[in-house]
Design an enzyme around this catalytic site. Structure first.
Site, PDB file in Angstrom:
ATOM      1  N   ASP A  22      36.686 -33.009  14.731  1.00 51.52           N
ATOM      2  CA  ASP A  22      36.562 -31.577  14.094  1.00 51.52           C
ATOM      3  C   ASP A  22      37.447 -30.567  14.959  1.00 51.52           C
ATOM      4  O   ASP A  22      37.339 -30.574  16.046  1.00 51.52           O
ATOM      5  CB  ASP A  22      35.301 -31.207  13.465  1.00 51.52           C
ATOM      6  CG  ASP A  22      35.349 -30.416  12.762  1.00 51.52           C
ATOM      7  OD1 ASP A  22      36.279 -30.077  12.093  1.00 51.52           O
ATOM      8  OD2 ASP A  22      34.024 -29.677  12.546  1.00 51.52           O
ATOM      9  N   ASN A  70      36.936 -34.377   2.710  1.00 51.60           N
ATOM     10  CA  ASN A  70      38.331 -33.729   2.746  1.00 51.60           C
ATOM     11  C   ASN A  70      39.289 -33.925   1.692  1.00 51.60           C
ATOM     12  O   ASN A  70      40.298 -33.265   1.767  1.00 51.60           O
ATOM     13  CB  ASN A  70      39.043 -34.246   4.234  1.00 51.60           C
ATOM     14  CG  ASN A  70      38.281 -33.961   5.444  1.00 51.60           C
ATOM     15  OD1 ASN A  70      38.098 -34.713   6.622  1.00 51.60           O
ATOM     16  ND2 ASN A  70      37.501 -32.845   5.360  1.00 51.60           N
ATOM     17  N   ARG A 196      26.517 -30.117  13.281  1.00 51.41           N
ATOM     18  CA  ARG A 196      26.120 -30.762  12.251  1.00 51.41           C
ATOM     19  C   ARG A 196      26.645 -32.254  11.941  1.00 51.41           C
ATOM     20  O   ARG A 196      27.777 -32.546  12.726  1.00 51.41           O
ATOM     21  CB  ARG A 196      26.536 -29.998  10.794  1.00 51.41           C
ATOM     22  CG  ARG A 196      27.998 -29.856  10.690  1.00 51.41           C
ATOM     23  CD  ARG A 196      28.278 -29.030   9.412  1.00 51.41           C
ATOM     24  NE  ARG A 196      29.615 -28.744   9.336  1.00 51.41           N
ATOM     25  CZ  ARG A 196      30.373 -29.530   8.609  1.00 51.41           C
ATOM     26  NH1 ARG A 196      30.231 -30.313   8.131  1.00 51.41           N
ATOM     27  NH2 ARG A 196      31.923 -29.007   8.677  1.00 51.41           N
TER      28      ARG A 196
HETATM   29  C1  IPE Z   1      39.647 -32.229  11.883  1.00 51.70           C
HETATM   30  O1  IPE Z   1      39.942 -30.702  12.022  1.00 51.70           O
HETATM   31  C2  IPE Z   1      40.605 -32.885  11.281  1.00 51.70           C
HETATM   32  C3  IPE Z   1      40.236 -33.554  10.118  1.00 51.70           C
HETATM   33  C4  IPE Z   1      39.438 -33.564   9.281  1.00 51.70           C
HETATM   34  C5  IPE Z   1      41.273 -34.532   9.560  1.00 51.70           C
HETATM   35  P1  IPE Z   1      39.674 -29.929  10.846  1.00 51.70           P
HETATM   36  O2  IPE Z   1      41.037 -30.004  10.010  1.00 51.70           O
HETATM   37  O3  IPE Z   1      38.509 -30.082   9.958  1.00 51.70           O
HETATM   38  O4  IPE Z   1      39.955 -28.539  11.525  1.00 51.70           O
HETATM   39  P2  IPE Z   1      38.858 -27.352  11.389  1.00 51.70           P
HETATM   40  O5  IPE Z   1      37.324 -27.647  11.135  1.00 51.70           O
HETATM   41  O6  IPE Z   1      39.442 -26.339  10.078  1.00 51.70           O
HETATM   42  O7  IPE Z   1      39.092 -26.413  12.792  1.00 51.70           O
HETATM   43 MG    MG Z   2      36.600 -28.934  10.061  1.00 53.34          MG
END
Ligand code: IPE
Ligand code: MG
Length: 197
Positions: A22, A70, A196
């Site tokens: 993350d 996601n 979390r």
């Molecule tokens: C993690 O980073 C990468 C993936 C979920 C693929 P994020 O994209 O969630 O980055 P933040 O949490 O917005 O900084």
């Molecule tokens: Mg994230």
């Protein structure tokens, strides 16, 4: 710093280390870069981590990458992430294979772009017989979704008269869970600073 880890100074090594990846977007924002630059920059530390874990004797390393949540992200970001997966897997699979690493995947693989599905199939087939660390990439995976799929599968078996509801115990339920194909996690790390799971 990872580079300073000395093998002789390590007393206990987790058998199964899991990492929720993350913070890519926040990392990029701090540097006034697009989110995509953060995703791309994430490949290098993952590479270093895989290398160090294998050296230290970690048996299972599970990386939670793109979660089922996601899918709510903008289509363009999802497309870029999928393309990055294909690119990274294709460029790393040789070296992973040479190092005896076995690649496995979990998640709703059939929802992924066909090119990524094919890349995953090839990577799994290539490294299937390797006896080193098992590197599992959770892609389009969600813990709750895994619980729901397991419950549905068992319910279907009951409805079909294949099993009696009384036969459903922890072991039987675990068999239906994707995550339970791996040993229990000993250490879970979430990068990015949020606390979390
Ligand atoms: C993690 O980073 C990468 C993936 C979920 C693929 P994020 O994209 O969630 O980055 P933040 O949490 O917005 O900084
Ligand atoms: Mg994230």
């Amino acid at each position: 710093m990872v580079a300073s880890v000395k093998k002789e100074s390590v007393v206990t090594v987790p058998g199964h280390l899991a990492v929720i990846m993350d913070g890519n977007g926040r990392w990029a924002r701090r540097k006034a870069l697009p989110r995509q630059a953060g995703h791309r920059a994430g490949i290098k530390p993952v590479r270093a981590m895989v290398e160090h874990c294998a050296k230290l004797g970690v048996k299972h390393l599970t990386l939670f990458t793109f979660s089922s949540e996601n899918w709510k992200r903008p289509g363009e970001e999802i497309r870029l992430l999928m393309a990055l997966f294909v690119e990274a897997l294709n460029s790393e699979v040789d070296e992973l294979d040479q190092n005896g690493i076995k690649l496995t995947f979990m998640g709703e693989i059939d929802r992924l772009h066909p090119t990524l599905q094919e890349t995953i199939r090839v990577a799994e087939a290539r490294t299937r017989n390797n006896g080193g660390m098992e590197l599992t990439l959770a892609v389009a995976y969600g813990g709750r979704g895994d619980l729901v799929s397991a419950a549905r599968r068992l319910a279907r078996e009951v409805a079909a008269g294949m099993i009696d509801p009384e036969e459903i115990d922890e072991a039987r339920y675990a068999e239906a869970l994707q995550m339970a194909k791996l040993p229990d996690v000993d250490l879970l790390i979430r990068t990015g600073g949020e606390r979390r799971i």
